[in-house]
Scaffold this active site. Structure first.
Site, PDB file in Angstrom:
ATOM      1  N   HIS A 173      45.547  38.782  42.018  1.00  0.00           N
ATOM      2  CA  HIS A 173      46.472  38.463  40.929  1.00  0.00           C
ATOM      3  C   HIS A 173      47.074  39.745  40.380  1.00  0.00           C
ATOM      4  O   HIS A 173      46.370  40.724  40.135  1.00  0.00           O
ATOM      5  CB  HIS A 173      45.739  37.713  39.807  1.00  0.00           C
ATOM      6  CG  HIS A 173      46.588  37.503  38.583  1.00  0.00           C
ATOM      7  ND1 HIS A 173      46.237  37.983  37.333  1.00  0.00           N
ATOM      8  CD2 HIS A 173      47.784  36.892  38.421  1.00  0.00           C
ATOM      9  CE1 HIS A 173      47.168  37.662  36.470  1.00  0.00           C
ATOM     10  NE2 HIS A 173      48.117  36.996  37.098  1.00  0.00           N
ATOM     11  N   SER A 174      48.384  39.745  40.193  1.00  0.00           N
ATOM     12  CA  SER A 174      49.087  40.885  39.599  1.00  0.00           C
ATOM     13  C   SER A 174      48.784  42.161  40.392  1.00  0.00           C
ATOM     14  O   SER A 174      48.950  42.189  41.602  1.00  0.00           O
ATOM     15  CB  SER A 174      48.690  41.009  38.126  1.00  0.00           C
ATOM     16  OG  SER A 174      49.468  41.988  37.459  1.00  0.00           O
ATOM     17  N   MET A 175      48.317  43.213  39.717  1.00  0.00           N
ATOM     18  CA  MET A 175      48.066  44.479  40.395  1.00  0.00           C
ATOM     19  C   MET A 175      46.905  44.381  41.394  1.00  0.00           C
ATOM     20  O   MET A 175      46.756  45.227  42.268  1.00  0.00           O
ATOM     21  CB  MET A 175      47.779  45.572  39.375  1.00  0.00           C
ATOM     22  CG  MET A 175      48.963  45.916  38.487  1.00  0.00           C
ATOM     23  SD  MET A 175      50.371  46.574  39.390  1.00  0.00           S
ATOM     24  CE  MET A 175      49.785  48.209  39.801  1.00  0.00           C
ATOM     25  N   THR A 202      52.291  39.451  41.974  1.00  0.00           N
ATOM     26  CA  THR A 202      52.057  40.874  42.249  1.00  0.00           C
ATOM     27  C   THR A 202      53.384  41.594  42.424  1.00  0.00           C
ATOM     28  O   THR A 202      54.195  41.197  43.280  1.00  0.00           O
ATOM     29  CB  THR A 202      51.219  41.046  43.529  1.00  0.00           C
ATOM     30  OG1 THR A 202      49.933  40.474  43.329  1.00  0.00           O
ATOM     31  CG2 THR A 202      51.057  42.517  43.880  1.00  0.00           C
TER      32      THR A 202
END
Length: 922
Positions: A173-175, A202
């Site tokens: 998730h995300s970074m 991301t």
């Protein structure tokens, strides 16, 4: 001081710019659909079992942990290792929690229970201590190395099992998704350790806010590796974006680079995902039930029955992901689907010869095959369209070869259908199927349920209607309209001249129906052929429906496709489609795509005003007001032409070679061009927004200084202006050394903040002293005039012992106010690393690596000297003229090199401040 010099016209202009910026911000933060995600709930209490790591590993990464997710009896059983399932590793993102794994983990557990644990997944999650890695990139490499160790630890938990996994699937998730991609850049990492990578929201292309060089360097390392080694990377990767609801990470940043020789990567927006069809915000993408159900279904379809692990067949993995995330045919996934189906049994065969046909099925006792002979229809029509409101997963439409009225076997065309929220539909071009003699629609026997099947033959030109969008600068004052008077079931509205990210429109669809008693649903699907960012709108007709029309990804230069508005309509209704430019949404696109560059434009405007003040001090001996100089000096024509000219010259080989010889960094405008992010007049708009923000920021800081000085006078007795000006006071070297030691031993941003507070204290003290003197002059004007003359005489007759007059103090205060504005932005841009350091203080006393340390070493002595600097000691400096000329090229440099690399902005600010400080000695 500040308010007295306000020009009403300027005030009106700056207020208007605030209004414009507010419109853009409103569109970004509120101009999207409501959250339609269903919450995913746990049926049993979630438990997180901490996996014991090797002592050396735990000591090397004291802030990080690894957990196994479980619920109820599953959690109890798996407290005793080893494990027997399929490992999936969840990586949280910026400030993310390891507990975010519970949604997908719980749904997967329920799915495993439904099949009596024939297969099941073990969901692991990494605790990154909720680090702010989107703001501080110094720990990204450390996280990557820890994940590598976690993968090896996880695989050891399955040793000795009959179907032990050799690799793990990763959800990032995300970074966390970027960290997963970075694993491949590690020297000792084996690519075979990952069998599948799914990233959620991301930012793959570039960081959202490039606040330090560690983030940009990390991105460059990862993306360059994936591009240069694309032929050798065989990792199936899926990137899912949240759409317009996710204002933290715009969806354009989540699209993986499309390389001709790397076909194992898919990028899609959640609004286009079948059975999801909703936009998610940055956090809800991990718990959105619709999306997590789709993800879990894909995971179970990826299992190899022989190994009881995720398949190693790349073709199958891509087929599964396409089936669940790109185009769903309303059938269960089959790796090798049967193309030919048997059409036998006790069924009725009903021939249909009309070109348009509707059948309402209710409590059908017999199976019925409706056959449509194609020979005659081919002469008149080009396409056939069929739809059914029965959303089961059985085959429902076939093609017969060389048949008369019925056939024993047929080509299963159901695999070419598309699932939509209320129907499954199929459109065939008759020319593509010359061997088919009949089309067969199958209606099963049903009890207690009602559904409708429709078919129609049509000419493409009758259902494809061109609608050119309105001009960008029509500001919504004009519109274009098409009317659909025919009673068709399906239309393609071709949106001509629509392909740029700065375009934004409102589409209004008005439906008028006659003789409709029941509630009818129409579907309007915006289809973007060059990227998977489709969105659906469901409308109950008759109605008036408004659709927002804007893009996440611009149309590539070599792409000739046209964006479509696909309309699945009712034959009982007529439709009117109107399109007009939406100016607030255009401003929203400017903010969405370029809002991160605004600090650079603000600092550029302040630098221009700062240079004007220094020059006024040199030319007339007085420092003019900040807002006067901002109005006079902060002009876009002083900055933009230089950037445009450099960008133009970089197109020539000789200039590019010279540029590279000088080791100059890439122009930020070139990066924006490569990402198709160049808006018409965008730099002008951002400069005006920046100047407006600089104005209101100056007003705010000036007011704050006055209020703090009033508070100071209320708490302390009134003070006087300093009698003798000493640039280097006795306590200054000690204070400077202490702050430098603080910077070295702890965090550079912390030392910068302390320096800022010291400087603000000095200015507040000067403001309080000036207020005291002015009040005393008002009370005793004769005495004050004599004191002023005496002060001026002393100033003229003494060279080495300067004294400060009231006018000099006012000039100094004006100059200091501008310096505070510049210093404020340095503090704001260094604040993320300070927050990261404070959050991890229990683990690390010294921030390493520290992006602000070099800056702090220069800034601390500079600001210490400027805190004791007055205009009377600077105006006679031989260096003043040169110093006053520096802010202009530096303002250009901020825009040229700092708009997409914000961490460079303080480097441009520190130069004029340092020269200003040196004016005390030269």
């Amino acid at each position: 001081m500040f308010l007295h010099s306000v020009n009403l016209w300027n005030l009106a202009f700056y207020a208007f710019m605030i209004f414009m910026a507010t419109l853009g911000l409103w569109d970004v933060f509120f101009g999207f659909e409501e959250n339609k995600c269903s919450m995913s709930y746990m049926f049993e209490y979630p438990e997180y079992q901490k996996i014991e790591l090797p002592k050396k590993l735990a000591k090397r990464y004291p802030a990080y942990e690894l957990y196994l997710y479980g619920e109820g009896s599953y959690a109890e059983e798996h407290k005793i290792l080893p494990l027997t399932g399929i490992p999936v590793l969840f990586l949280p993102g910026n400030a993310g929690s390891y507990k975010q794994v519970r949604s997908v983990g719980s749904i997967a557990l329920r799915k495993a229970e439904d099949i009596d644990f024939k297969y099941h997944f073990d969901f692991f999650s990494v605790n990154f201590n909720e680090e702010l890695v989107a703001l501080y990139g110094g720990s990204l490499q450390k996280q990557t190395k820890f994940v590598h160790e976690c993968i090896k630890t996880i695989l050891k938990l399955y040793k000795g099992q009959e179907f032990a996994p050799k690799s793990v699937a990763i959800i990032g998730h995300s970074m966390g998704g970027l960290v997963a991609r970075a694993l491949l850049t590690l020297k000792n990492f084996k690519q075979d350790l990952i069998n599948l990578l799914i990233t959620q929201a991301t930012p793959h292309v570039a960081p959202v806010m490039p606040l330090d060089r560690f983030i940009t360097d990390f991105y460059m390392t990862v993306n360059n590796y994936w591009i240069l080694n694309a032929q050798h990377i065989n990792l199936t990767t899926l990137s899912v974006a949240g759409g317009f609801r996710d204002y933290q990470v715009r969806s354009g940043l989540t699209f993986l680079p499309q390389l001709s020789h790397h076909t194992s990567a898919l990028s899609v927006v959640s609004s286009a995902v079948p059975k999801t069809w909703v936009s998610t915000d940055h956090l809800s993408i991990v718990w959105c039930k619709q999306l997590q159900l789709t993800t879990v279904r894909a995971f179970f379809d990826l299992i190899d029955a022989d190994t009881k692990q995720i398949t190693q067949n790349s073709k199958k993995k891509l087929s599964v992901l396409n089936h669940h995330f790109i185009r769903h045919p309303a059938k269960h996934f089959e790796e090798n689907p049967a193309i030919i189906s048997d059409l036998t049994g006790t069924s009725m065969w009903v021939p249909v010869k009309v070109s348009k046909w509707t059948y309402v099925a209710y409590n059908e006792s017999d199976k019925i095959y409706f056959t449509f002979p194609l020979a005659n229809h081919r002469k008149i029509y080009t396409h056939v369209y069929c739809q059914s409101t029965m959303l089961d997963t059985n085959s429902w439409i076939f093609g017969c070869i060389n048949s008369t009225s019925m056939c024993r076997q047929g080509v299963d065309l159901s695999w070419k259908a598309e699932l939509l929220p209320t129907i499954k539909s199929l459109t065939l071009r008759l020319q593509d199927y010359p061997s088919l003699s009949h089309l067969v629609v199958y209606v099963p026997s049903v009890h207690g349920s009602k559904f409708v099947v429709d078919c129609e033959f049509f000419k493409k030109e009758m259902r494809s209607i061109q609608l050119p969008v309105t001009h960008l600068f029509s500001f919504g004052l004009s519109s274009r309209k098409v009317v659909l008077n025919t009673s068709g079931l399906f239309y393609n509205i071709e949106l001509l001249n629509f392909g740029q990210i700065y375009q934004a429109f409102k589409v209004n669809v008005v439906s008028k129906c006659s003789g409709v008693k029941e509630e009818i649903t129409s579907i309007y699907k915006l289809h973007i052929p060059w990227s998977y960012e489709d969105s659906l709108t469901i409308a109950q007709v008759p109605s008036s429906t408004e659709i927002s029309l804007k893009l996440h990804v611009a149309q590539p230069e070599n792409d000739s496709h046209v964006a479509l508005l696909k309309m699945y309509t009712s034959s009982d209704c007529h439709y009117e489609v109107t399109v007009k430019t939406s100016f607030p949404q255009i401003l929203g696109q400017v903010v969405r795509f370029h809002g991160g560059a605004l600090p650079a434009y603000i600092v550029s405007s302040i630098l221009l005003a700062y240079g004007g003040q220094l020059y006024s001090l040199f030319s007339i001996g007085h420092c003019l007001e900040y807002d006067v100089m901002l109005d006079k000096e902060a002009k876009p024509y002083k900055v933009d032409p230089f950037v445009i000219m450099i960008k133009f010259l970089l197109g020539y080989k000789w200039f590019k070679e010279l540029w590279d010889v000088l080791f100059l960094p890439e122009l930020d405008a070139m990066f924006l061009t490569s990402q198709s992010m160049c808006f018409p007049l965008v730099s002008l708009i951002l400069f005006l927004f920046g100047t407006c923000t600089a104005y209101w920021g100056g007003l705010l800081s000036s007011t704050a200084v006055r209020l703090l000085s009033s508070l100071w006078l209320a708490l302390k007795r009134p003070s006087e202006l300093p009698k003798d000006i000493k640039v280097i006071s006795p306590d200054l070297p000690f204070l400077t050394v202490v702050l430098i030691i603080v910077s070295w031993a702890t965090c550079g941003a912390f030392a910068i903040l302390l320096t800022y507070l010291y400087y603000v204290f000095k200015i507040v003290h000067l403001q309080a002293s000036l207020t005291t003197v002015k009040n005393s002059q008002t009370a005793n004007p004769k005495h004050s005039r004599r004191g002023e003359k005496k002060s001026n005489h002393h100033k003229d007759s003494t060279v080495h012992h300067l004294r400060l007059s009231t006018s000099d103090a006012e000039d100094s205060l004006r100059m200091h106010s501008t310096v505070i504005n510049l210093l404020t932005w340095i503090v704001l841009l260094s604040m993320p690393s300070l927050i990261y350091w404070l959050k991890n203080l229990r683990y690390y006393f010294k921030l390493n690596p520290d992006p602000c340390k070099p800056l702090a070493f220069i800034l601390i002595p500079t600001m210490a000297i400027l805190g004791n600097t007055y205009t009377v000691s600077v105006k006679s400096s031989k260096l003043l003229k040169t110093t006053s000329q520096f802010p202009l090229p530096l303002a250009v440099g901020v825009i040229a090199f700092g708009s997409a690399h914000l961490y460079r902005v303080p480097c441009f600010v520190i130069i004029p401040l340092l020269l200003h400080a040196l004016c005390n000695f030269m």
